[in-house]
Design a protein around this motif. Structure first.
Motif, mmCIF file in Angstrom:
data_model
loop_
_atom_site.group_PDB
_atom_site.id
_atom_site.type_symbol
_atom_site.label_atom_id
_atom_site.label_comp_id
_atom_site.label_asym_id
_atom_site.label_seq_id
_atom_site.Cartn_x
_atom_site.Cartn_y
_atom_site.Cartn_z
ATOM 1 N N PRO A 196 23.118 3.050 16.827
ATOM 2 C CA PRO A 196 23.306 4.039 15.759
ATOM 3 C C PRO A 196 22.780 5.433 16.063
ATOM 4 C CG PRO A 196 21.582 2.483 15.176
ATOM 5 C CD PRO A 196 22.222 1.955 16.415
ATOM 6 N N PHE A 197 21.875 5.567 17.035
ATOM 7 C CA PHE A 197 21.248 6.861 17.272
ATOM 8 C C PHE A 197 21.311 7.252 18.749
ATOM 9 C CE2 PHE A 197 18.937 4.848 13.714
ATOM 10 C CZ PHE A 197 19.316 5.726 12.700
ATOM 11 N N ALA A 198 21.589 8.537 18.968
ATOM 12 C CA ALA A 198 21.535 9.068 20.327
ATOM 13 C C ALA A 198 20.108 9.417 20.715
ATOM 14 C CB ALA A 198 22.426 10.309 20.445
ATOM 15 N N ALA A 199 19.256 9.688 19.713
ATOM 16 C CA ALA A 199 17.846 10.009 19.966
ATOM 17 C C ALA A 199 17.069 9.879 18.666
ATOM 18 C CB ALA A 199 17.702 11.420 20.527
ATOM 19 N N VAL A 200 15.783 9.475 18.785
ATOM 20 C CA VAL A 200 14.887 9.336 17.634
ATOM 21 C C VAL A 200 13.517 9.880 18.027
ATOM 22 C CG1 VAL A 200 13.797 7.757 15.998
ATOM 23 C CG2 VAL A 200 16.101 7.258 16.849
ATOM 24 N N ALA A 201 12.870 10.614 17.103
ATOM 25 C CA ALA A 201 11.522 11.139 17.357
ATOM 26 C C ALA A 201 10.646 10.870 16.146
ATOM 27 C CB ALA A 201 11.570 12.638 17.636
ATOM 28 N N PRO A 202 9.369 10.495 16.352
ATOM 29 C CA PRO A 202 8.452 10.268 15.223
ATOM 30 C C PRO A 202 8.063 11.579 14.564
ATOM 31 C CG PRO A 202 7.273 10.089 17.308
ATOM 32 C CD PRO A 202 8.716 10.255 17.652
ATOM 33 N N LEU A 203 7.897 11.537 13.229
ATOM 34 C CA LEU A 203 7.426 12.696 12.477
ATOM 35 C C LEU A 203 6.018 12.482 11.948
ATOM 36 C CD1 LEU A 203 10.606 13.665 10.397
ATOM 37 C CD2 LEU A 203 9.733 14.767 12.470
ATOM 38 N N TRP A 204 5.772 11.332 11.315
ATOM 39 C CA TRP A 204 4.425 11.004 10.855
ATOM 40 C C TRP A 204 4.291 9.500 10.728
ATOM 41 C CZ3 TRP A 204 8.030 12.295 7.072
ATOM 42 C CH2 TRP A 204 8.116 11.427 5.971
ATOM 43 N N HIS A 205 3.049 9.019 10.739
ATOM 44 C CA HIS A 205 2.756 7.598 10.568
ATOM 45 C C HIS A 205 1.392 7.496 9.903
ATOM 46 C CE1 HIS A 205 3.280 3.300 11.395
ATOM 47 N NE2 HIS A 205 2.001 3.281 11.719
ATOM 48 N N ASP A 206 1.376 7.187 8.593
ATOM 49 C CA ASP A 206 0.130 7.145 7.835
ATOM 50 C C ASP A 206 -0.810 6.060 8.344
ATOM 51 O OD1 ASP A 206 1.000 9.150 6.167
ATOM 52 O OD2 ASP A 206 1.719 7.784 4.602
ATOM 53 N N THR A 207 -2.104 6.357 8.242
ATOM 54 C CA THR A 207 -3.150 5.382 8.500
ATOM 55 C C THR A 207 -4.005 5.269 7.236
ATOM 56 O OG1 THR A 207 -4.760 7.003 9.320
ATOM 57 C CG2 THR A 207 -3.194 6.082 10.927
ATOM 58 N N GLU A 208 -4.954 4.367 7.249
ATOM 59 C CA GLU A 208 -5.828 4.199 6.082
ATOM 60 C C GLU A 208 -6.571 5.487 5.752
ATOM 61 O OE1 GLU A 208 -6.016 1.698 4.049
ATOM 62 O OE2 GLU A 208 -4.566 0.499 5.158
ATOM 63 N N ASP A 209 -6.838 6.317 6.764
ATOM 64 C CA ASP A 209 -7.538 7.577 6.522
ATOM 65 C C ASP A 209 -6.714 8.541 5.672
ATOM 66 O OD1 ASP A 209 -9.668 6.698 7.994
ATOM 67 O OD2 ASP A 209 -8.994 7.633 9.862
ATOM 68 N N ASP A 210 -5.398 8.342 5.637
ATOM 69 C CA ASP A 210 -4.537 9.217 4.849
ATOM 70 C C ASP A 210 -4.432 8.783 3.392
ATOM 71 O OD1 ASP A 210 -3.661 10.845 7.076
ATOM 72 O OD2 ASP A 210 -2.494 9.117 7.733
ATOM 73 N N LEU A 211 -4.925 7.585 3.068
ATOM 74 C CA LEU A 211 -4.718 7.036 1.740
ATOM 75 C C LEU A 211 -5.483 7.725 0.610
ATOM 76 C CD1 LEU A 211 -4.444 3.162 2.121
ATOM 77 C CD2 LEU A 211 -2.688 4.800 1.506
ATOM 78 N N PRO A 212 -6.776 8.051 0.757
ATOM 79 C CA PRO A 212 -7.498 8.562 -0.413
ATOM 80 C C PRO A 212 -6.841 9.757 -1.074
ATOM 81 C CG PRO A 212 -9.032 7.990 1.315
ATOM 82 C CD PRO A 212 -7.664 7.868 1.906
ATOM 83 N N GLY A 213 -6.513 10.806 -0.285
ATOM 84 C CA GLY A 213 -5.905 11.984 -0.874
ATOM 85 C C GLY A 213 -4.538 11.709 -1.442
ATOM 86 N N SER A 214 -3.695 11.010 -0.662
ATOM 87 C CA SER A 214 -2.330 10.770 -1.127
ATOM 88 C C SER A 214 -2.319 9.846 -2.330
ATOM 89 C CB SER A 214 -1.487 10.177 0.005
ATOM 90 O OG SER A 214 -1.996 8.917 0.405
ATOM 91 N N THR A 215 -3.250 8.882 -2.373
ATOM 92 C CA THR A 215 -3.286 7.961 -3.503
ATOM 93 C C THR A 215 -3.707 8.681 -4.763
ATOM 94 O OG1 THR A 215 -3.839 6.116 -2.040
ATOM 95 C CG2 THR A 215 -4.276 5.826 -4.375
ATOM 96 N N SER A 258 0.848 -1.187 0.000
ATOM 97 C CA SER A 258 0.000 0.000 0.000
ATOM 98 C C SER A 258 0.884 1.238 0.000
ATOM 99 C CB SER A 258 -0.913 0.010 1.236
ATOM 100 O OG SER A 258 -0.176 0.395 2.387
ATOM 101 N N PRO A 259 0.294 2.414 -0.222
ATOM 102 C CA PRO A 259 1.088 3.645 -0.225
ATOM 103 C C PRO A 259 1.406 4.189 1.173
ATOM 104 C CG PRO A 259 -0.833 3.818 -1.667
ATOM 105 C CD PRO A 259 -1.039 2.638 -0.785
ATOM 106 N N LEU A 260 1.107 3.467 2.237
ATOM 107 C CA LEU A 260 1.349 3.948 3.596
ATOM 108 C C LEU A 260 2.836 4.208 3.836
ATOM 109 C CD1 LEU A 260 -1.022 1.548 5.561
ATOM 110 C CD2 LEU A 260 -1.407 3.985 5.126
ATOM 111 N N THR A 261 3.147 5.355 4.455
ATOM 112 C CA THR A 261 4.523 5.704 4.779
ATOM 113 C C THR A 261 4.628 6.171 6.226
ATOM 114 O OG1 THR A 261 4.307 8.025 4.096
ATOM 115 C CG2 THR A 261 4.960 6.418 2.397
ATOM 116 N N SER A 262 5.849 6.236 6.723
ATOM 117 C CA SER A 262 6.121 6.776 8.053
ATOM 118 C C SER A 262 7.452 7.502 8.020
ATOM 119 C CB SER A 262 6.178 5.656 9.108
ATOM 120 O OG SER A 262 4.923 5.027 9.256
ATOM 121 N N GLY A 263 7.654 8.428 8.951
ATOM 122 C CA GLY A 263 8.904 9.178 9.000
ATOM 123 C C GLY A 263 9.338 9.467 10.426
ATOM 124 N N TRP A 264 10.650 9.618 10.603
ATOM 125 C CA TRP A 264 11.240 9.915 11.902
ATOM 126 C C TRP A 264 12.391 10.894 11.712
ATOM 127 C CZ3 TRP A 264 10.207 5.242 9.796
ATOM 128 C CH2 TRP A 264 9.277 4.416 10.437
#
Length: 254
Positions: A201-220, A185-191
């Motif tokens: 490998p990382f001293a710190a990590v923070a979430p930026l976005w996490h797609d759900t099915e509700d995000d699919l119609p527009g992005s698709t 599916s076109p679902l993506t996530s970012g950190w």
């Protein structure tokens, strides 16, 4: 938590806030969704021999080119998609797409395919085995954090404190944005992350976005069509133009 790790997390949280408030987070997320949707739609491992590696490289190239276009207000991108972000500078030193925003330098990295959108950060390769750009960022962050190295498994905060005793951390300015996409599916996530040398490998990590099915119609829908004109699967097949050479008349023909 060591003072170096606390400094890394503080810098990370500050930059995440800047990304959100400036609009750069939305800009990166929306373009990443659009590019991934198009490439997943044309990903054909059985028919064409596509691989996760070829998909990742294609997405990297597409995202890089279109990010530059949107930043430079290129006519190949719709005007409403042009980036108008105060203080943003987008460059490609040594072919690496780089965002600079109010003192922060950010480059990208795709999460290994096996991790999907739930990465186990400790499973990432050592920076010594990665690109020079990522290695340089990790080394610079460890230097800025007072010679800090992330703890190895079983090494506690106390050992980490003694290993870096007497070295006060500075302010981190180099970051990685990491992204991942589903293959079904076109679902993506970012950190956003602070790479560093050491056992992790990382001293710190923070979430930026996490797609759900509700995000699919527009992005698709956005991903099904290029910035201008029809998408590749909507174009009419080219009709060959063939001119037949007249056959010379033979005796008895008119």
């Amino acid at each position: 938590m060591s003072i170096a790790e606390a400094a890394a997390r503080s810098a990370l949280e500050s930059v995440v806030t800047r990304l959100r408030e400036s609009g750069l987070l939305d800009a990166i997320r929306d373009l990443k969704r659009e590019v991934w949707a198009v490439n997943i739609d044309r990903y054909e491992p059985e028919e064409l021999g596509d691989t996760p590696r070829s998909l990742g490289l294609l997405t990297f190239e597409n995202f890089t080119q279109r990010a530059i276009r949107r930043y430079e207000h290129d006519e190949l991108e719709r005007v409403e998609n042009h980036w108008k972000i105060e203080g943003l500078k987008v460059t490609t030193p040594n072919g690496v797409l780089t965002f600079e925003l109010h003192g922060a330098r950010i480059v990208g990295m795709k999460v290994p395919p096996a991790e999907r959108r739930a990465p186990r950060w400790h499973r990432f390769a050592d920076w010594d085995n990665e690109s020079n750009t990522r290695l340089d960022i990790a080394m610079e962050n460890s230097r800025v954090l007072g010679g800090y190295t992330t703890p190895y498994p079983g090494q506690g905060v106390l050992a980490d404190f003694h290993a870096n005793l007497g070295h006060l951390p500075g302010v981190v300015t180099n970051f990685l944005y990491l992204w991942a996409g589903e293959f079904t599916s076109p679902l993506t996530s970012g950190w956003l992350a602070v790479p560093a040398m050491g056992g992790h490998p990382f001293a710190a990590v923070a979430p930026l976005w996490h797609d759900t099915e509700d995000d699919l119609p527009g992005s698709t829908r956005a991903g099904k069509r290029g910035p201008i004109g029809p998408s590749y699967d909507e174009k009419l097949a080219t009709q060959p133009s063939i001119m037949l050479k007249p056959r010379p008349a033979t005796e008895g023909e008119v």
